[in-house]
Design an enzyme around this catalytic site. Structure first.
Site, PDB file in Angstrom:
ATOM      1  N   SER A  25       0.686  -1.099  -0.074  1.00 55.99           N
ATOM      2  CA  SER A  25       0.063   0.058   0.053  1.00 55.99           C
ATOM      3  C   SER A  25       1.010   1.210  -0.037  1.00 55.99           C
ATOM      4  O   SER A  25       0.331   2.047  -0.842  1.00 55.99           O
ATOM      5  CB  SER A  25      -0.953   0.009   1.117  1.00 55.99           C
ATOM      6  OG  SER A  25      -1.956  -0.929   1.079  1.00 55.99           O
ATOM      7  N   LYS A  75      -8.809  -4.857  11.913  1.00 56.79           N
ATOM      8  CA  LYS A  75      -9.945  -4.419  11.349  1.00 56.79           C
ATOM      9  C   LYS A  75     -11.270  -4.301  11.953  1.00 56.79           C
ATOM     10  O   LYS A  75     -11.919  -3.332  11.850  1.00 56.79           O
ATOM     11  CB  LYS A  75     -10.054  -5.388   9.910  1.00 56.79           C
ATOM     12  CG  LYS A  75      -8.886  -5.045   8.781  1.00 56.79           C
ATOM     13  CD  LYS A  75      -9.372  -5.947   7.726  1.00 56.79           C
ATOM     14  CE  LYS A  75      -8.463  -5.716   6.496  1.00 56.79           C
ATOM     15  NZ  LYS A  75      -8.781  -6.318   5.125  1.00 56.79           N
ATOM     16  N   ASN A  96     -11.421  -1.287   6.744  1.00 56.75           N
ATOM     17  CA  ASN A  96      -9.978  -1.310   6.095  1.00 56.75           C
ATOM     18  C   ASN A  96      -9.673   0.333   6.072  1.00 56.75           C
ATOM     19  O   ASN A  96      -8.634   0.484   5.570  1.00 56.75           O
ATOM     20  CB  ASN A  96      -9.944  -2.063   4.980  1.00 56.75           C
ATOM     21  CG  ASN A  96     -10.226  -1.465   3.882  1.00 56.75           C
ATOM     22  OD1 ASN A  96     -11.618  -1.188   3.934  1.00 56.75           O
ATOM     23  ND2 ASN A  96      -9.659  -1.965   2.818  1.00 56.75           N
ATOM     24  N   ASP A 111     -12.544  -3.353   1.079  1.00 60.68           N
ATOM     25  CA  ASP A 111     -12.236  -4.775   0.866  1.00 60.68           C
ATOM     26  C   ASP A 111     -13.166  -5.629  -0.326  1.00 60.68           C
ATOM     27  O   ASP A 111     -12.821  -6.262  -1.308  1.00 60.68           O
ATOM     28  CB  ASP A 111     -12.000  -5.721   1.942  1.00 60.68           C
ATOM     29  CG  ASP A 111     -10.689  -5.529   2.391  1.00 60.68           C
ATOM     30  OD1 ASP A 111      -9.832  -5.022   1.839  1.00 60.68           O
ATOM     31  OD2 ASP A 111     -10.660  -5.297   3.867  1.00 60.68           O
ATOM     32  N   ALA A 138     -12.031 -16.595   8.115  1.00 62.54           N
ATOM     33  CA  ALA A 138     -13.276 -15.623   8.645  1.00 62.54           C
ATOM     34  C   ALA A 138     -12.825 -14.379   9.313  1.00 62.54           C
ATOM     35  O   ALA A 138     -13.513 -13.918  10.029  1.00 62.54           O
ATOM     36  CB  ALA A 138     -13.916 -16.546   9.641  1.00 62.54           C
ATOM     37  N   GLY A 140     -11.087 -10.279   9.285  1.00 65.28           N
ATOM     38  CA  GLY A 140     -11.804  -9.067   8.470  1.00 65.28           C
ATOM     39  C   GLY A 140     -11.862  -9.033   6.940  1.00 65.28           C
ATOM     40  O   GLY A 140     -12.724  -8.578   6.597  1.00 65.28           O
ATOM     41  N   ALA A 141     -10.840  -9.363   6.343  1.00 72.06           N
ATOM     42  CA  ALA A 141     -11.098  -9.484   4.728  1.00 72.06           C
ATOM     43  C   ALA A 141     -12.102 -10.185   4.289  1.00 72.06           C
ATOM     44  O   ALA A 141     -12.851 -10.172   3.400  1.00 72.06           O
ATOM     45  CB  ALA A 141      -9.709  -9.729   4.062  1.00 72.06           C
ATOM     46  N   ASN A 160     -13.473 -22.757   8.299  1.00 72.46           N
ATOM     47  CA  ASN A 160     -12.756 -22.020   9.038  1.00 72.46           C
ATOM     48  C   ASN A 160     -12.271 -23.018  10.152  1.00 72.46           C
ATOM     49  O   ASN A 160     -13.330 -23.867  10.635  1.00 72.46           O
ATOM     50  CB  ASN A 160     -13.143 -20.639   9.688  1.00 72.46           C
ATOM     51  CG  ASN A 160     -12.299 -19.812  10.249  1.00 72.46           C
ATOM     52  OD1 ASN A 160     -11.071 -19.608   9.580  1.00 72.46           O
ATOM     53  ND2 ASN A 160     -12.404 -19.544  11.289  1.00 72.46           N
ATOM     54  N   ARG A 161     -11.192 -22.899  10.735  1.00 73.85           N
ATOM     55  CA  ARG A 161     -10.592 -23.674  11.685  1.00 73.85           C
ATOM     56  C   ARG A 161     -11.437 -23.305  13.109  1.00 73.85           C
ATOM     57  O   ARG A 161     -12.022 -24.454  13.855  1.00 73.85           O
ATOM     58  CB  ARG A 161      -9.297 -23.716  12.112  1.00 73.85           C
ATOM     59  CG  ARG A 161      -8.627 -24.630  13.248  1.00 73.85           C
ATOM     60  CD  ARG A 161      -7.248 -24.347  13.512  1.00 73.85           C
ATOM     61  NE  ARG A 161      -6.590 -24.686  12.271  1.00 73.85           N
ATOM     62  CZ  ARG A 161      -5.234 -24.778  12.123  1.00 73.85           C
ATOM     63  NH1 ARG A 161      -4.305 -24.275  13.180  1.00 73.85           N
ATOM     64  NH2 ARG A 161      -4.555 -25.086  10.835  1.00 73.85           N
ATOM     65  N   LEU A 163     -14.678 -22.658  14.700  1.00 72.42           N
ATOM     66  CA  LEU A 163     -16.060 -22.457  14.431  1.00 72.42           C
ATOM     67  C   LEU A 163     -16.615 -21.356  15.141  1.00 72.42           C
ATOM     68  O   LEU A 163     -17.734 -20.816  14.396  1.00 72.42           O
ATOM     69  CB  LEU A 163     -16.893 -23.801  14.874  1.00 72.42           C
ATOM     70  CG  LEU A 163     -16.464 -25.054  14.117  1.00 72.42           C
ATOM     71  CD1 LEU A 163     -17.128 -26.268  14.958  1.00 72.42           C
ATOM     72  CD2 LEU A 163     -16.895 -24.885  12.783  1.00 72.42           C
TER      73      LEU A 163
END
Length: 277
Positions: A25, A75, A96, A111, A138, A140-141, A160-161, A163
């Site tokens: 960025s 985020k 963001n 995003d 799961a 912020g992005a 996602n690992r 839950l």
């Protein structure tokens, strides 16, 4: 950067994350500032923890910084610290972009815009309405991307690992988002997105032809995840397209004007030492 003059009246903005040294960025925004002859600077900030990020936001309230892009892991904290927020930020309870004016903080999220612009650029034939999209992660992005996908009419399946984190995201976004085990999630998917900071283990031999595969990571540009998908003959979308897609609305929010014309992809590929695809 030749000719980019910074005076005592320069507008200061930047990006906050931990880590942040890898971020492109500053390359993007300072190139735009130089190309437009704009008296401003875009700097990296690396708060050690949540308390450090809160201090940085306080500096913005005090008028020391005009705005911030925000990346992991701040985020969701960025959204929580804001006084008001755009619909895009409220949809996913993450931000963001933070802008500061008269001691107040406003949260926004580009995003989702970046994701959709990246898909349009590199997979223009992809139809999302009524289609299944797999989101690996799961954070912020992933939240912002899932929100944009729901608005596009997609059914989002979160793998996602943790839950608890995935279920919180699904609860925030409504019935179009479900948490599913990896063993069942990939059937009938039109799009698979990796939003994890680590490379996921996906058996691409089980993925249907015609599925589009995207990785939000852009360093390296060709991640093992994308290379495995491409070897299977699948259409791929790289993370650089999403980064570039979200950068223009970020610049406009932070510096209160649109960015000047510039071939960012060529600039960034050269910076990364990557050859065009």
């Amino acid at each position: 950067m030749i000719g980019h003059r910074i005076s005592g009246a320069a507008v200061v903005a930047g990006i906050a994350g931990q880590p942040v040294a890898h971020s492109l960025s500053p390359i993007i925004h300072n190139a735009w500032l130089a190309a437009g002859g704009i008296d401003g600077v875009y700097a990296p900030f690396a708060p050690r923890n949540a308390a450090g990020f809160q201090t940085l936001v306080a500096a913005g309230r005090a008028g020391l910084v005009q705005g911030l892009n925000v990346t992991a892991p701040f985020k969701e904290q960025a959204f929580a610290l804001a006084d008001d927020a755009t619909a895009a930020a409220r949809l996913t309870a993450s931000a963001n972009i933070l802008t500061f004016e008269d001691g107040r903080v406003r949260a926004d999220s580009s995003d989702g815009i970046g994701l959709m612009r990246g898909l349009k650029e590199q997979a223009p034939e992809l139809a999302l309405n009524g289609r299944a999209v797999i989101m690996l992660g799961a954070g912020g992005a992933a939240r912002a991307a899932a929100g944009a996908l729901v608005e596009a009419g997609a059914e989002v399946r979160i793998v996602n690992r943790s839950l608890e984190r995935a279920e919180a995201l699904a609860a925030d976004l409504g019935p179009s988002v479900r948490v599913m085990p990896a063993s069942a999630a990939f059937d009938g998917a039109a799009l698979i997105i990796n939003a994890l900071s680590v490379q996921p283990d996906v058996d691409f031999d089980r993925i249907a032809p015609g599925t589009v595969v995207m990785d939000m990571t852009y360093k390296p540009l060709w991640t093992p995840f994308l290379m495995a998908a491409r070897a299977r003959g699948l259409k791929t979308v790289d993370g650089l397209s999403m980064l570039i897609g979200q950068a223009a609305p970020s610049f406009e929010a932070l510096f209160r004007r649109p960015p000047p014309p510039l071939d960012l992809r060529t600039l960034l590929l050269a910076h990364l030492g990557e050859a065009p695809a």
